[in-house]
Design a protein around this motif. Structure first.
Motif, PDB file in Angstrom:
ATOM      1  N   ASN A 189      10.641   2.240 -25.228  1.00  0.00           N
ATOM      2  CA  ASN A 189      11.434   1.030 -25.449  1.00  0.00           C
ATOM      3  C   ASN A 189      12.194   1.202 -26.755  1.00  0.00           C
ATOM      4  O   ASN A 189      11.622   1.613 -27.769  1.00  0.00           O
ATOM      5  N   PHE A 190      13.484   0.864 -26.739  1.00  0.00           N
ATOM      6  CA  PHE A 190      14.259   0.913 -27.966  1.00  0.00           C
ATOM      7  C   PHE A 190      15.056  -0.381 -28.091  1.00  0.00           C
ATOM      8  O   PHE A 190      15.827  -0.748 -27.199  1.00  0.00           O
ATOM      9  N   ALA A 191      14.860  -1.073 -29.221  1.00  0.00           N
ATOM     10  CA  ALA A 191      15.559  -2.329 -29.482  1.00  0.00           C
ATOM     11  C   ALA A 191      16.426  -2.170 -30.719  1.00  0.00           C
ATOM     12  O   ALA A 191      15.965  -1.680 -31.748  1.00  0.00           O
ATOM     13  N   GLY A 192      17.692  -2.577 -30.612  1.00  0.00           N
ATOM     14  CA  GLY A 192      18.585  -2.476 -31.763  1.00  0.00           C
ATOM     15  C   GLY A 192      20.035  -2.552 -31.330  1.00  0.00           C
ATOM     16  O   GLY A 192      20.345  -2.896 -30.178  1.00  0.00           O
ATOM     17  N   ASN A 193      20.925  -2.229 -32.247  1.00  0.00           N
ATOM     18  CA  ASN A 193      22.354  -2.164 -31.930  1.00  0.00           C
ATOM     19  C   ASN A 193      22.617  -0.842 -31.238  1.00  0.00           C
ATOM     20  O   ASN A 193      22.670   0.214 -31.879  1.00  0.00           O
ATOM     21  N   LEU A 194      22.783  -0.879 -29.930  1.00  0.00           N
ATOM     22  CA  LEU A 194      22.888   0.352 -29.139  1.00  0.00           C
ATOM     23  C   LEU A 194      24.180   1.108 -29.442  1.00  0.00           C
ATOM     24  O   LEU A 194      24.226   2.330 -29.330  1.00  0.00           O
ATOM     25  N   PHE A 246       5.875   2.725 -24.923  1.00  0.00           N
ATOM     26  CA  PHE A 246       5.882   2.911 -26.373  1.00  0.00           C
ATOM     27  C   PHE A 246       7.149   2.318 -26.991  1.00  0.00           C
ATOM     28  O   PHE A 246       8.177   2.214 -26.331  1.00  0.00           O
ATOM     29  N   GLY A 247       7.068   1.986 -28.265  1.00  0.00           N
ATOM     30  CA  GLY A 247       8.242   1.557 -29.016  1.00  0.00           C
ATOM     31  C   GLY A 247       8.810   2.750 -29.777  1.00  0.00           C
ATOM     32  O   GLY A 247       8.079   3.424 -30.511  1.00  0.00           O
ATOM     33  N   LEU A 248      10.078   3.029 -29.604  1.00  0.00           N
ATOM     34  CA  LEU A 248      10.713   4.193 -30.237  1.00  0.00           C
ATOM     35  C   LEU A 248      11.354   3.817 -31.570  1.00  0.00           C
ATOM     36  O   LEU A 248      12.166   2.894 -31.652  1.00  0.00           O
ATOM     37  N   VAL A 249      10.981   4.567 -32.619  1.00  0.00           N
ATOM     38  CA  VAL A 249      11.602   4.422 -33.944  1.00  0.00           C
ATOM     39  C   VAL A 249      12.315   5.731 -34.255  1.00  0.00           C
ATOM     40  O   VAL A 249      11.677   6.738 -34.573  1.00  0.00           O
ATOM     41  N   TRP A 250      13.632   5.707 -34.137  1.00  0.00           N
ATOM     42  CA  TRP A 250      14.472   6.905 -34.325  1.00  0.00           C
ATOM     43  C   TRP A 250      15.850   6.420 -34.753  1.00  0.00           C
ATOM     44  O   TRP A 250      16.247   5.301 -34.431  1.00  0.00           O
ATOM     45  N   LYS A 273      12.195  -2.695 -36.625  1.00  0.00           N
ATOM     46  CA  LYS A 273      11.806  -2.548 -35.225  1.00  0.00           C
ATOM     47  C   LYS A 273      10.371  -2.034 -35.097  1.00  0.00           C
ATOM     48  O   LYS A 273       9.700  -2.314 -34.113  1.00  0.00           O
ATOM     49  N   THR A 274       9.882  -1.299 -36.098  1.00  0.00           N
ATOM     50  CA  THR A 274       8.483  -0.876 -36.082  1.00  0.00           C
ATOM     51  C   THR A 274       7.583  -2.102 -36.054  1.00  0.00           C
ATOM     52  O   THR A 274       6.615  -2.166 -35.287  1.00  0.00           O
ATOM     53  N   SER A 275       7.903  -3.070 -36.882  1.00  0.00           N
ATOM     54  CA  SER A 275       7.114  -4.309 -36.942  1.00  0.00           C
ATOM     55  C   SER A 275       7.240  -5.104 -35.648  1.00  0.00           C
ATOM     56  O   SER A 275       6.268  -5.700 -35.177  1.00  0.00           O
ATOM     57  N   LEU A 276       8.436  -5.098 -35.051  1.00  0.00           N
ATOM     58  CA  LEU A 276       8.639  -5.761 -33.762  1.00  0.00           C
ATOM     59  C   LEU A 276       7.726  -5.162 -32.696  1.00  0.00           C
ATOM     60  O   LEU A 276       7.035  -5.895 -31.968  1.00  0.00           O
ATOM     61  N   TYR A 277       7.727  -3.840 -32.588  1.00  0.00           N
ATOM     62  CA  TYR A 277       6.901  -3.183 -31.575  1.00  0.00           C
ATOM     63  C   TYR A 277       5.413  -3.484 -31.794  1.00  0.00           C
ATOM     64  O   TYR A 277       4.681  -3.784 -30.842  1.00  0.00           O
ATOM     65  N   SER A 280       4.367  -6.792 -30.832  1.00  0.00           N
ATOM     66  CA  SER A 280       4.263  -6.851 -29.367  1.00  0.00           C
ATOM     67  C   SER A 280       3.009  -6.153 -28.853  1.00  0.00           C
ATOM     68  O   SER A 280       2.669  -6.279 -27.670  1.00  0.00           O
ATOM     69  N   GLY A 281       2.348  -5.393 -29.725  1.00  0.00           N
ATOM     70  CA  GLY A 281       1.168  -4.642 -29.317  1.00  0.00           C
ATOM     71  C   GLY A 281       1.477  -3.269 -28.762  1.00  0.00           C
ATOM     72  O   GLY A 281       0.602  -2.620 -28.175  1.00  0.00           O
ATOM     73  N   LEU A 282       2.724  -2.792 -28.940  1.00  0.00           N
ATOM     74  CA  LEU A 282       3.104  -1.480 -28.412  1.00  0.00           C
ATOM     75  C   LEU A 282       2.741  -0.357 -29.380  1.00  0.00           C
ATOM     76  O   LEU A 282       3.014  -0.456 -30.580  1.00  0.00           O
ATOM     77  N   PRO A 283       2.168   0.737 -28.877  1.00  0.00           N
ATOM     78  CA  PRO A 283       2.057   1.945 -29.693  1.00  0.00           C
ATOM     79  C   PRO A 283       3.458   2.484 -30.005  1.00  0.00           C
ATOM     80  O   PRO A 283       4.419   2.196 -29.291  1.00  0.00           O
ATOM     81  N   ILE A 284       3.548   3.306 -31.055  1.00  0.00           N
ATOM     82  CA  ILE A 284       4.822   3.761 -31.587  1.00  0.00           C
ATOM     83  C   ILE A 284       5.057   5.241 -31.306  1.00  0.00           C
ATOM     84  O   ILE A 284       4.123   6.042 -31.338  1.00  0.00           O
ATOM     85  N   VAL A 285       6.321   5.605 -31.051  1.00  0.00           N
ATOM     86  CA  VAL A 285       6.767   7.004 -31.114  1.00  0.00           C
ATOM     87  C   VAL A 285       7.767   7.060 -32.256  1.00  0.00           C
ATOM     88  O   VAL A 285       8.772   6.346 -32.248  1.00  0.00           O
ATOM     89  N   MET A 286       7.500   7.919 -33.254  1.00  0.00           N
ATOM     90  CA  MET A 286       8.291   7.941 -34.482  1.00  0.00           C
ATOM     91  C   MET A 286       8.519   9.365 -34.950  1.00  0.00           C
ATOM     92  O   MET A 286       7.697  10.258 -34.719  1.00  0.00           O
ATOM     93  N   TRP A 287       9.634   9.561 -35.646  1.00  0.00           N
ATOM     94  CA  TRP A 287       9.918  10.839 -36.290  1.00  0.00           C
ATOM     95  C   TRP A 287       8.823  11.169 -37.313  1.00  0.00           C
ATOM     96  O   TRP A 287       8.440  10.314 -38.113  1.00  0.00           O
ATOM     97  N   SER A 288       8.339  12.386 -37.288  1.00  0.00           N
ATOM     98  CA  SER A 288       7.213  12.789 -38.137  1.00  0.00           C
ATOM     99  C   SER A 288       7.546  12.783 -39.622  1.00  0.00           C
ATOM    100  O   SER A 288       6.642  12.737 -40.464  1.00  0.00           O
ATOM    101  N   GLY A 289       8.834  12.817 -39.971  1.00  0.00           N
ATOM    102  CA  GLY A 289       9.230  12.815 -41.374  1.00  0.00           C
ATOM    103  C   GLY A 289       9.520  11.450 -41.935  1.00  0.00           C
ATOM    104  O   GLY A 289       9.933  11.322 -43.098  1.00  0.00           O
TER     105      GLY A 289
END
Length: 354
Positions: A189-194, A246-250, A273-277, A280-289
């Motif tokens: 899932n990705f939420a933001g200005n597409l 998952f919630g995507l942070v990228w 958006k990390t806080s949004l996910y 919502s109770g969603l696990p996160i997928v995020m850039w490792s850096g």
């Protein structure tokens, strides 16, 4: 211990205020992140001082003194004022206000949301303050609340001398409990200005992982073939739709690697958006850096990756029990994030340093 309790009692008796910046000709907040901070600080007995953003530089120049006198003229010695940085009221306004309040011996706290020079370019003549200027301004406060430890390191490396408290992560106000675990799916899932999320248009056609996209969408741009556009929702309604995967942070220019100013800004900021996910109770997928990567790993609430090209292989290795464990941990954090745990904790720590 007794000294600490006496200090807390003394601070609780002081008059505490937070600046709440509103849109011009509106009663709406500038952003949900800042509005939520205002909401949670009200619960800590901070009183809001509502100030509308100036319409243009001419109004800003003409009305700076008037606004300072009208909105802040009552503050006196011993009062505490928290500002959310940047205010977008203008550097000239902020410096004049701080000078006035220091003359009255008002204690000043600042919570840093963003460092705009790290994410935006000055090429369009927008006159964004340099990092050196931001640090000069932050050194005028009594205590600084930084977004996270990585931002703190950057600020201190560039000359920040004031006491600092790390926020860790932004809270996200949501009035309803999230009691149901999300559905186990290999979906992002990705939420933001597409339109501004350029990496989406670099997404490989060979990837099988499904994308669910929420937010402002320019129909002239072609979304990835594996994506489903789900629409635009209010922050409250959006949480209801984040019910699987998952919630995507990228961010940045590419899905293959972090590139560009917005991408590299993840090294220092707390994407809301990390806080949004997590709300919502969603696990996160995020850039490792990313600056928040250690928060994700330490709380066992998601997966860290180097490239979105690897997402199929990474998600294939996640079993349903693995997902449920991460989702339960995210749900526990949701209770904290939606009740303002992190900002309340950081502000109380900052107050103890005054």
């Amino acid at each position: 211990m007794c000294v600490i309790l006496i200090k807390i009692l003394e601070v609780s008796l002081l008059n505490k205020y937070v600046i709440n910046i509103l849109q011009p000709n509106s009663y709406n907040a500038m952003s949900k992140a800042k509005d939520d901070v205002n909401h949670f600080l009200n619960e800590l007995n901070f009183q809001s001082i509502n100030v509308r953003k100036f319409k243009n530089k001419f109004e800003k120049f003409a009305k700076t003194r008037l606004v300072i006198d009208k909105k802040f003229g009552f503050l006196q010695q011993g009062d505490i004022l928290l500002m959310q940085f940047p205010t977008y009221l203008g550097r000239r306004f902020e410096r004049k206000l701080i000078t006035r309040l220091k003359q009255r011996h008002v204690k000043l706290l600042v919570l840093v949301h963003d460092l705009d020079i790290l994410r935006f370019s000055n090429k369009d003549g927008s006159h964004i303050p340099t990092l050196k200027m931001d640090v000069e301004d932050l050194n005028e406060y009594d205590v600084v609340i930084s977004s996270n430890s990585k931002m703190t390191e950057l600020l201190q490396k560039n000359g920040l001398k004031r006491p600092v408290v790390d926020l860790e992560i932004f809270d996200y106000y949501y009035s309803k409990p999230v009691s149901k675990l999300p559905k186990f799916e290999t979906t992002l899932n990705f939420a933001g200005n597409l339109k501004k999320s350029e990496f989406l248009y670099d997404f490989s056609d060979t990837l099988q992982t499904k994308l669910r996209l929420f937010g402002l969408y320019d129909k002239s741009l072609k979304l990835p073939k594996q994506s489903e556009y789900c629409g635009i929702f209010t922050p409250e309604d959006l949480i209801i739709h984040l019910d699987r995967g998952f919630g995507l942070v990228w961010d940045g220019l590419s899905s293959k690697a972090i590139e560009g100013k917005l991408g590299n800004y993840l090294k220092y900021n707390n994407p809301h958006k990390t806080s949004l996910y997590l709300a919502s109770g969603l696990p996160i997928v995020m850039w490792s850096g990313a600056a928040l990567s250690s928060f994700i790993s330490e709380n066992h609430i998601g997966i860290l990756i180097e490239s979105l090209d690897d997402i199929d292989q990474v998600l294939e290795k996640i079993s349903e029990p693995d997902y449920i464990m991460m989702a339960r941990n995210a749900q526990k954090l949701s209770e904290k994030i939606t009740s303002g745990y992190f900002v309340k904790n950081a502000v109380n720590a900052a107050l103890s340093k005054i």
